[in-house]
Design a protein around this motif. Structure first.
Motif, PDB file in Angstrom:
ATOM      1  N   LYS A   9       0.829  -1.190   0.000  1.00 56.69           N
ATOM      2  CA  LYS A   9       0.000   0.000   0.000  1.00 56.69           C
ATOM      3  C   LYS A   9       0.868   1.246   0.000  1.00 56.69           C
ATOM      4  N   LYS A  10       0.580   2.152  -0.930  1.00 54.37           N
ATOM      5  CA  LYS A  10       1.375   3.369  -1.064  1.00 54.37           C
ATOM      6  C   LYS A  10       0.812   4.476  -0.193  1.00 54.37           C
ATOM      7  N   ASP A  11       1.708   5.342   0.257  1.00 52.11           N
ATOM      8  CA  ASP A  11       1.275   6.509   1.018  1.00 52.11           C
ATOM      9  C   ASP A  11       0.464   7.427   0.102  1.00 52.11           C
ATOM     10  N   PRO A  12      -0.579   8.043   0.632  1.00 51.13           N
ATOM     11  CA  PRO A  12      -1.382   8.952  -0.194  1.00 51.13           C
ATOM     12  C   PRO A  12      -0.564  10.165  -0.646  1.00 51.13           C
ATOM     13  N   VAL A  13      -0.824  10.595  -1.866  1.00 51.86           N
ATOM     14  CA  VAL A  13      -0.118  11.736  -2.454  1.00 51.86           C
ATOM     15  C   VAL A  13      -1.121  12.836  -2.777  1.00 51.86           C
ATOM     16  N   VAL A  14      -0.763  14.079  -2.447  1.00 55.23           N
ATOM     17  CA  VAL A  14      -1.580  15.238  -2.817  1.00 55.23           C
ATOM     18  C   VAL A  14      -0.677  16.276  -3.488  1.00 55.23           C
ATOM     19  N   PRO A  15      -0.813  16.463  -4.798  1.00 53.93           N
ATOM     20  CA  PRO A  15      -0.092  17.561  -5.462  1.00 53.93           C
ATOM     21  C   PRO A  15      -0.648  18.899  -4.983  1.00 53.93           C
ATOM     22  N   VAL A  16       0.248  19.849  -4.786  1.00 58.32           N
ATOM     23  CA  VAL A  16      -0.146  21.184  -4.317  1.00 58.32           C
ATOM     24  C   VAL A  16       0.185  22.185  -5.418  1.00 58.32           C
ATOM     25  N   LEU A 216      -4.958  18.726   5.545  1.00 57.79           N
ATOM     26  CA  LEU A 216      -4.835  17.576   4.653  1.00 57.79           C
ATOM     27  C   LEU A 216      -4.404  16.324   5.418  1.00 57.79           C
ATOM     28  N   ARG A 217      -3.575  16.482   6.429  1.00 61.04           N
ATOM     29  CA  ARG A 217      -3.191  15.318   7.243  1.00 61.04           C
ATOM     30  C   ARG A 217      -4.392  14.773   8.019  1.00 61.04           C
ATOM     31  N   SER A 218      -5.252  15.661   8.464  1.00 64.43           N
ATOM     32  CA  SER A 218      -6.444  15.197   9.183  1.00 64.43           C
ATOM     33  C   SER A 218      -7.388  14.441   8.247  1.00 64.43           C
ATOM     34  N   LYS A 223       0.795  10.047   7.016  1.00 70.52           N
ATOM     35  CA  LYS A 223       1.815   9.631   6.047  1.00 70.52           C
ATOM     36  C   LYS A 223       1.613  10.277   4.679  1.00 70.52           C
ATOM     37  N   LEU A 224       0.743  11.227   4.630  1.00 67.01           N
ATOM     38  CA  LEU A 224       0.475  11.949   3.393  1.00 67.01           C
ATOM     39  C   LEU A 224       1.747  12.593   2.840  1.00 67.01           C
ATOM     40  N   ARG A 225       1.935  12.483   1.509  1.00 67.24           N
ATOM     41  CA  ARG A 225       3.061  13.156   0.836  1.00 67.24           C
ATOM     42  C   ARG A 225       2.514  14.319   0.020  1.00 67.24           C
ATOM     43  N   LEU A 226       3.043  15.524   0.253  1.00 66.50           N
ATOM     44  CA  LEU A 226       2.656  16.716  -0.496  1.00 66.50           C
ATOM     45  C   LEU A 226       3.704  16.995  -1.565  1.00 66.50           C
ATOM     46  N   LEU A 227       3.244  17.200  -2.794  1.00 72.19           N
ATOM     47  CA  LEU A 227       4.157  17.454  -3.921  1.00 72.19           C
ATOM     48  C   LEU A 227       3.877  18.839  -4.490  1.00 72.19           C
ATOM     49  N   PRO A 228       4.709  19.835  -4.180  1.00 74.75           N
ATOM     50  CA  PRO A 228       4.465  21.200  -4.676  1.00 74.75           C
ATOM     51  C   PRO A 228       4.648  21.287  -6.199  1.00 74.75           C
TER      52      PRO A 228
END
Length: 262
Positions: A9-16, A216-218, A223-228
């Motif tokens: 299972k991969k950590d969730p990713v959120v592009p910013v 976003l963590r909530s 383990k959320l990864r943010l990608l600017p």
């Protein structure tokens, strides 16, 4: 490393995506053409969500509409939720962009709103008259020289400008109404007023006071990864070439920010 190992299972990713500055088709402003690669890339990542960080006093209504429409189209195609986080200001076209998100979050001191349309210019007719300068205009078509800053303002020109503004304003209202729906209060929200932080929440223009990382963590886990991601400046702009145009664009943008004391 785990994202390269099958079946883990991969950590969730959120592009910013940072949407900062004036909105326009010029070199210095945000535009649909300039942001398209960034927005397309964000949704192709198969993210848990896409975040928009907005800090804009507005600008071109057409570019605002095109950018917002692209975000909505991709969000629906990929079934990805979109969250907007407002920094100093999301006003006029900046709020148009914010409404492309499913939820809008602000700082307690963020400025939000200005749901209206403005046309601003200068008039030089009296200065020219004092200097003995005569303005000579020849047109084919009586409306070709309307709103000429070197001629006295005419009532019919004002009416023409208001006729142009009215459908643009209505398109803005329709967009906000469609996106915010029943969340909007029944107050008069479309007269270009500005609201601050919690007041915008109370009126339904935004969903709450919250900052990007903790919110976003909530929602998506620690383990959320943010990608600017952000719009790349052109090579000419980065090298400082075409100084005159860059200076003019900067002055125009400063005038937009100054309306909000920024």
């Amino acid at each position: 490393m785990k994202r390269f190992i099958p079946f883990m299972k991969k950590d969730p990713v959120v592009p910013v995506i940072r949407l900062s500055g004036a909105i326009g088709s010029g070199r210095a402003g945000m535009s649909d053409a300039g942001l398209a690669p960034v927005i397309e890339k964000a949704f192709k990542m198969k993210p848990a969500a896409v975040a928009l960080v907005i800090n804009s006093p507005g600008g071109s209504p057409v570019q605002s509409s095109l950018i917002a429409a692209r975000i909505r189209r991709l969000a629906q195609e990929h079934q990805v939720p979109v969250h907007a986080f407002v920094e100093d200001v999301a006003a006029s076209g900046g709020y148009w962009l914010a409404c492309a998100a499913d939820e809008i979050w602000v700082d307690g001191a963020s400025l939000v709103g200005s749901i209206g349309v403005i046309f601003a210019s200068f008039g030089f007719s009296e200065v020219m008259a004092r200097q003995g300068i005569e303005r000579r205009v020849v047109t084919a078509g009586k409306s070709k020289s309307f709103a000429d800053p070197f001629l006295p303002q005419k009532p019919e020109d004002i009416e023409r400008l208001r006729a142009i503004q009215a459908p643009i304003h209505q398109a803005f209202i329709d967009h906000v109404t469609a996106r915010r729906g029943s969340r909007l209060a029944e107050a008069d929200l479309f007269n270009a007023d500005i609201w601050v932080g919690q007041a915008a929440v109370d009126l339904g223009l935004v969903d709450g006071v919250a900052h990007l990382v903790p919110k976003l963590r909530s929602l998506y886990g620690e383990k959320l990864r943010l990608l600017p991601l952000g719009q790349r400046r052109s090579l000419i702009s980065r090298l400082g070439l075409n100084v005159a145009q860059e200076a003019l664009a900067t002055l125009e943008e400063r005038a937009l920010w100054a309306r909000f004391g920024l």
